[in-house]
Design an enzyme around this catalytic site. Sequence first.
Site, PDB file in Angstrom:
ATOM      1  N   ASP A  80     -10.174  -2.892  -8.252  1.00 37.18           N
ATOM      2  CA  ASP A  80      -9.902  -1.691  -7.464  1.00 37.18           C
ATOM      3  C   ASP A  80      -8.708  -1.001  -8.119  1.00 37.18           C
ATOM      4  O   ASP A  80      -7.573  -1.461  -8.027  1.00 37.18           O
ATOM      5  CB  ASP A  80      -9.584  -2.088  -6.010  1.00 37.18           C
ATOM      6  N   ARG A 116       1.131  -0.813   9.051  1.00 35.20           N
ATOM      7  CA  ARG A 116       0.357  -1.712   8.192  1.00 35.20           C
ATOM      8  C   ARG A 116       0.630  -3.143   8.638  1.00 35.20           C
ATOM      9  O   ARG A 116       1.112  -3.980   7.892  1.00 35.20           O
ATOM     10  CB  ARG A 116       0.730  -1.516   6.717  1.00 35.20           C
ATOM     11  N   LYS A 140      -6.138   8.979  -4.976  1.00 35.15           N
ATOM     12  CA  LYS A 140      -4.810   8.431  -5.288  1.00 35.15           C
ATOM     13  C   LYS A 140      -4.423   8.784  -6.731  1.00 35.15           C
ATOM     14  O   LYS A 140      -4.020   9.917  -6.974  1.00 35.15           O
ATOM     15  CB  LYS A 140      -4.819   6.946  -5.005  1.00 35.15           C
ATOM     16  N   PHE A 175      -6.979   1.152  14.062  1.00 35.38           N
ATOM     17  CA  PHE A 175      -5.717   1.877  13.839  1.00 35.38           C
ATOM     18  C   PHE A 175      -5.921   3.375  13.629  1.00 35.38           C
ATOM     19  O   PHE A 175      -5.018   4.159  13.855  1.00 35.38           O
ATOM     20  CB  PHE A 175      -4.961   1.289  12.633  1.00 35.38           C
ATOM     21  N   PHE A 196      -7.763  -4.861   1.401  1.00 36.85           N
ATOM     22  CA  PHE A 196      -7.400  -3.560   1.945  1.00 36.85           C
ATOM     23  C   PHE A 196      -8.294  -3.352   3.166  1.00 36.85           C
ATOM     24  O   PHE A 196      -9.384  -3.923   3.242  1.00 36.85           O
ATOM     25  CB  PHE A 196      -7.570  -2.444   0.899  1.00 36.85           C
ATOM     26  N   THR A 197      -7.832  -2.531   4.119  1.00 33.33           N
ATOM     27  CA  THR A 197      -8.535  -2.402   5.401  1.00 33.33           C
ATOM     28  C   THR A 197     -10.022  -2.074   5.220  1.00 33.33           C
ATOM     29  O   THR A 197     -10.893  -2.778   5.742  1.00 33.33           O
ATOM     30  CB  THR A 197      -7.883  -1.297   6.258  1.00 33.33           C
TER      31      THR A 197
HETATM   32  N1  F0G Z   1      -8.642   0.672  -2.075  1.00 29.75           N
HETATM   33  C1  F0G Z   1      -7.320   0.845  -1.986  1.00 29.75           C
HETATM   34  C2  F0G Z   1      -6.410  -0.041  -2.734  1.00 29.75           C
HETATM   35  C3  F0G Z   1      -6.812   1.880  -1.184  1.00 29.75           C
HETATM   36  O1  F0G Z   1      -5.499   2.036  -1.092  1.00 29.75           O
HETATM   37  C4  F0G Z   1      -7.714   2.707  -0.475  1.00 29.75           C
HETATM   38  C5  F0G Z   1      -7.216   3.770   0.387  1.00 29.75           C
HETATM   39  C6  F0G Z   1      -9.078   2.478  -0.600  1.00 29.75           C
HETATM   40  C7  F0G Z   1      -9.506   1.448  -1.420  1.00 29.75           C
HETATM   41  C8  F0G Z   1     -10.078   3.304   0.151  1.00 29.75           C
HETATM   42  O2  F0G Z   1     -10.148   4.559  -0.420  1.00 29.75           O
HETATM   43  O3  F0G Z   1      -9.407   6.103   1.412  1.00 29.75           O
HETATM   44  O4  F0G Z   1     -10.589   6.955  -0.617  1.00 29.75           O
HETATM   45  O5  F0G Z   1     -11.813   5.641   1.073  1.00 29.75           O
HETATM   46  N2  F0G Z   1      -6.028   3.875   0.744  1.00 29.75           N
HETATM   47  C9  F0G Z   1      -5.444   4.941   1.555  1.00 29.75           C
HETATM   48  C10 F0G Z   1      -4.016   4.626   1.858  1.00 29.75           C
HETATM   49  C11 F0G Z   1      -6.242   5.285   2.767  1.00 29.75           C
HETATM   50  O6  F0G Z   1      -3.425   5.389   2.636  1.00 29.75           O
HETATM   51  O7  F0G Z   1      -3.466   3.672   1.322  1.00 29.75           O
HETATM   52  P1  F0G Z   1     -10.512   5.881   0.419  1.00 29.75           P
END
Ligand code: F0G
Length: 480
Positions: free
Chosen positions: A222, A388, A265, A454, A132-133
């Site tokens: 995660d 993405r 989430k 991004f 993930f980013t």
């Molecule tokens: N891990 C996963 C799988 C995520 O989808 C995200 C965040 C994070 C870690 C980081 O968490 O944003 O609370 O610091 N995903 C959001 C998205 C930003 O839009 O999918 P965070």
Amino acid sequence: MIIVRSRDGSELRVDGYRVRFFERIDLPPIDRRLKAIREAGWNTFQLKADDVFLDMLTDSGVNAMSINQLAAMMSAQDAYAGSRTFYEFAETVEEILSFKYVIPVHQGRAAEHLLAKVFVREGSIVPMNYHFTTTKTHIDLAGGIVVEIPVKEALDIKSRYPFKGDIDVSKLEEILKKERGKVAFVRIEAVANLLGGQPVSMKNIREVRELCDRYGVPLVLDGSMVDWNVYFIKEREPGYRSKKLVDILREFVSYSDIFYMSARKAPSVRGGFIATNNREFYEKIVIHVPVYEGFPTYGGMSIKEIAAMAIGLREMVDENLIGSELELIKYVVEELDKRGIPVVLPPGGLGVHIEASQFLPHVPRNAYPAGSLAAALYLASGVRSMERGAMSMDRDRDGREIYPDLELIRIAFPRRTYLKSHADYLIDRVLWLYEHRDIVEGLRWIYEPPVLRFFLGRLEDIGNWGEKLVEVYKKELGDL
Ligand code: F0G
């Protein structure tokens, strides 16, 4: 969902909640949308929410909350240290997830920061189903190397393999053998975000656990979207249909040494946490919390959100509540697939994912097909989606582009937020855009930040295609 038998013998799925609060939304006219996306540098992250009709950027921090969560926020005990609300939350973590030690943090990436700090060194290797980013950035910044080993089906958008989030276990074993002593941890992302919201099977996490045991490497899970992962195991994996979601969840997380999540989430709040049963890991991590997050009984979160997070953990395995947005995603994906739109199959969690380099085959990758498609979809609908693809990757150390396997846009469905009429509107506008895809060209940078570009980057539309698209839209569909 409440699942009952229909008159014709099929399954009927009914949402197990009703809506008692709502928020009015407006569809800005197309001229306003053109002005707004220009002001935003053609980057949907930079749009003002008031200029957006359906905000499908993310499910993060924008899920509908329950009346029980709101009530818990009112009675939370605000205290800098030792709040009763924190201990109640810790008890819930133990009850629902079976972890003894828990550390709240301000959001998911804060957990990733602390884990990278404690476990990753210069040259460390971190194998995972997919990056993930924010995860990748924290591992990179700590000097580590992310190695992605998804199953081969994951990169074929047309494959309906039910668990495209699975790790390729034979590749994992090769790495663990070859890189002995260098692997910081193995990471599994439950519902692999950048693979198009695809789940991980119980069989796979069990096999990865066995390998981690054999080679003495910790397994980090995660679980930001573990609610959806558990739902898909119940739906798709043999032997789990009659099990309760909470029991599937407990088994799934039991295979990990360290569990973390963005609580923005699955539990529908704003925060995050790290949990484990390993006292040594807990102690190594918790010492960093007062430096980077706050006192360990609030970890940078509002205590009110911690109270709501405890309720959210229970609700994320409530059989009545889970799945309504997944049913909407399934509906949109199947409708678009029938009409030839390159969507990621099978329908997963998180949202509808479109492969932009197939939707816009004439746009070269260095002109960002996914960024262009996200901007064009906003123009054509007021729907805010998220790039993405290549823009979501940063350049390598020599300044070269890194092209990810998939060039996606993600149209997210936050939990319990949007309705069937919204899904129908979205389908109509995506189909209209597909009929006019030739008008859409690429984007080029005006301002390109060096890291996580991004979020804050600004671009422009090559050849002024935005205006041309708006002209045709107005002729065919009017001003709205
Ligand atoms: N891990 C996963 C799988 C995520 O989808 C995200 C965040 C994070 C870690 C980081 O968490 O944003 O609370 O610091 N995903 C959001 C998205 C930003 O839009 O999918 P965070």
